[in-house]
Design a protein around this motif. Sequence first.
Motif, PDB file in Angstrom:
ATOM      1  N   GLU A 119      71.658  37.701  47.036  1.00 35.43           N
ATOM      2  CA  GLU A 119      70.781  37.475  45.887  1.00 35.43           C
ATOM      3  C   GLU A 119      69.772  38.666  45.651  1.00 35.43           C
ATOM      4  N   THR A 120      69.453  39.530  46.845  1.00 37.18           N
ATOM      5  CA  THR A 120      68.492  40.415  46.630  1.00 37.18           C
ATOM      6  C   THR A 120      69.199  41.648  45.857  1.00 37.18           C
ATOM      7  N   SER A 121      70.641  41.844  46.088  1.00 45.34           N
ATOM      8  CA  SER A 121      71.407  42.674  45.174  1.00 45.34           C
ATOM      9  C   SER A 121      71.603  42.311  43.873  1.00 45.34           C
ATOM     10  N   LYS A 122      71.741  41.130  43.842  1.00 43.50           N
ATOM     11  CA  LYS A 122      71.983  40.484  42.447  1.00 43.50           C
ATOM     12  C   LYS A 122      70.683  40.880  41.403  1.00 43.50           C
ATOM     13  N   ARG A 123      69.688  40.679  42.167  1.00 37.98           N
ATOM     14  CA  ARG A 123      68.256  40.741  41.247  1.00 37.98           C
ATOM     15  C   ARG A 123      68.231  42.267  40.911  1.00 37.98           C
TER      16      ARG A 123
ATOM     17  N   GLN B 247      70.584  42.762  38.017  1.00 29.61           N
ATOM     18  CA  GLN B 247      70.134  42.208  36.767  1.00 29.61           C
ATOM     19  C   GLN B 247      68.960  42.916  36.105  1.00 29.61           C
ATOM     20  N   THR B 248      67.958  43.449  37.172  1.00 26.37           N
ATOM     21  CA  THR B 248      66.756  44.131  36.470  1.00 26.37           C
ATOM     22  C   THR B 248      67.096  45.498  35.973  1.00 26.37           C
TER      23      THR B 248
ATOM     24  N   THR C 187      59.887  41.083  44.192  1.00 25.89           N
ATOM     25  CA  THR C 187      59.825  39.700  44.349  1.00 25.89           C
ATOM     26  C   THR C 187      58.954  39.452  45.496  1.00 25.89           C
TER      27      THR C 187
ATOM     28  N   THR D 165      62.704  40.852  49.238  1.00 25.08           N
ATOM     29  CA  THR D 165      63.806  40.030  48.422  1.00 25.08           C
ATOM     30  C   THR D 165      64.342  40.716  47.214  1.00 25.08           C
ATOM     31  N   GLY D 166      64.025  41.844  46.924  1.00 31.11           N
ATOM     32  CA  GLY D 166      64.501  42.651  45.722  1.00 31.11           C
ATOM     33  C   GLY D 166      63.527  42.703  44.747  1.00 31.11           C
TER      34      GLY D 166
ATOM     35  N   GLN E  86      62.169  42.422  40.320  1.00 30.58           N
ATOM     36  CA  GLN E  86      62.442  41.699  39.216  1.00 30.58           C
ATOM     37  C   GLN E  86      61.792  42.217  37.866  1.00 30.58           C
TER      38      GLN E  86
ATOM     39  N   SER F 238      73.010  49.011  43.402  1.00 30.53           N
ATOM     40  CA  SER F 238      73.037  47.361  43.655  1.00 30.53           C
ATOM     41  C   SER F 238      74.286  46.951  43.723  1.00 30.53           C
TER      42      SER F 238
END
Length: 495
Positions: A9-13, A16-17, A47, A66-67, A69, A472
């Motif tokens: 989830e951290t890497s997904k953010r 996306q960012t 985040t 947690t990444g 945003q 990421s």
Amino acid sequence: MGSTFMGLETSKRGLQTHQSALYTTGHNISNANTLGYSRQRVNMEATSGFPGVGMNAGTMPGFLGTGVQAGSIQRIRDSFVDQQFRGEFNKLGYWDSRSQAIGQIEDVMNEPSEYGLQKSLSQFWSSLEDLAVHPENGGARKVVIERGKAVADAFNYMNKSLEELKTNAGQELDIAAKDINSILSQIAGLNEQISSIEPNGYLPNDLYDARDVLIDQLSGYLPIEVSYSKSGGNASAVAEGSVTIKLKSNGGPEVNLVAGKDAATMNVNKTDGTDGKVSSIDFATKDGDVSVTTDQMLNTGNIKSLVNTYGDQNGNGLLPDMFTKLDKMANAFKDAFNTQHRLGMGLNDAGGNDFFEGTGAGGIKVRQEIIDDPSLIAASDAAGEEGNGNNAKLLGKIQFDKNADLDGATIQTYFQGIIGQLGVDGEQAAKMKFNSETLMISVSNRRDSISAVSLDEEMTNMIQFQQAYNASARMVTVVDETLDKIINGMGVVGR
């Protein structure tokens, strides 16, 4: 302890960012040459860490990140520099218009030249000197008439040309009013769109840019004050809100040119003709009609310059003043010449005749009786003396006489004064235009250094965001390999 899948989830953010940052960079590059476009950036923010805050929150030695945003996508502007730019653009609007107006008047006056009024006067005086030598000569008399007609024609031409300039200035005022009304209406429309978008948490950056371009254009016409009011709702902290634009004046009533979705309608209240004037600038607003007199308008902006050219509420202005001076000169010239001409005698002992008739620069002309019968020219100062040219000499010397109607100046020096003052005014307007333009360019360059798109900078950002995106993505692969080991490798012994 965090979830096993927390790393994904951290890497997904992060993916996306940084993907949003790459798209924003692409948007900047695409609009590098778009008028009024302000570069945009993604405001990244971390985040909330794990665990959260609360009585039931888990415990661990510290917060685990947690990444990232995208907090907002914001355009880069400096409101103080914008205000400076509009102030200088407002000054340039005044001096550019004034410089053009004086240049057009100089073209009409056409001095010094081989075909202007001064040359016509010089030839007229010269023809009188010739007549004084040969007063009985019919050819010399006809030359005097033709030279006199040339002087009258020069006055008439300048008056007519100035009338055309005045008509054009009046039309420019009407066109400028229509342009201003269109700009105000468009700004109000953009206010309405922005106010409907911002409460949802979005930043309509491109609408902000379009609105700022219109405000810049408006500042060239009128001196304005710009303020903003928040939209409310779930609007972002960096949302600009709805713009309110007020007219700056010198002790005049308050005029809201734009207030939210409401725009004022401007009308120039003027009379037409050579003695026409602008008595006031009227605005129809949502709160009622407001009238601003010309003496309450600040001496800046294109509109005030056009008013000062056309004629203000007191009838003062570039063109009215020029009409007054030319009429004064034409009447003084006609009266002085006729007064002396009436004292002389023609070939048939006819005396008491006027050579010129009409009033002002637009009406002066040689009397038709003189044109039809050149013998009526009073060259002699005594009856029965055809070879007497004494009065013609006196008529020629009028050019050197100080005229009380011209404040003690001679006809020639008075006209030279008109041309000289026009040249001084033109030089001042050109200098002020240059200064305003230089300052505006300086402020514009400063604004561009803040808000304009730099392709070199965007290419650097593109590489930076691309590498972060790739990192990421690599992190997702690492977490995936870790999970694969947990899922497929743990609990299998001896294989």
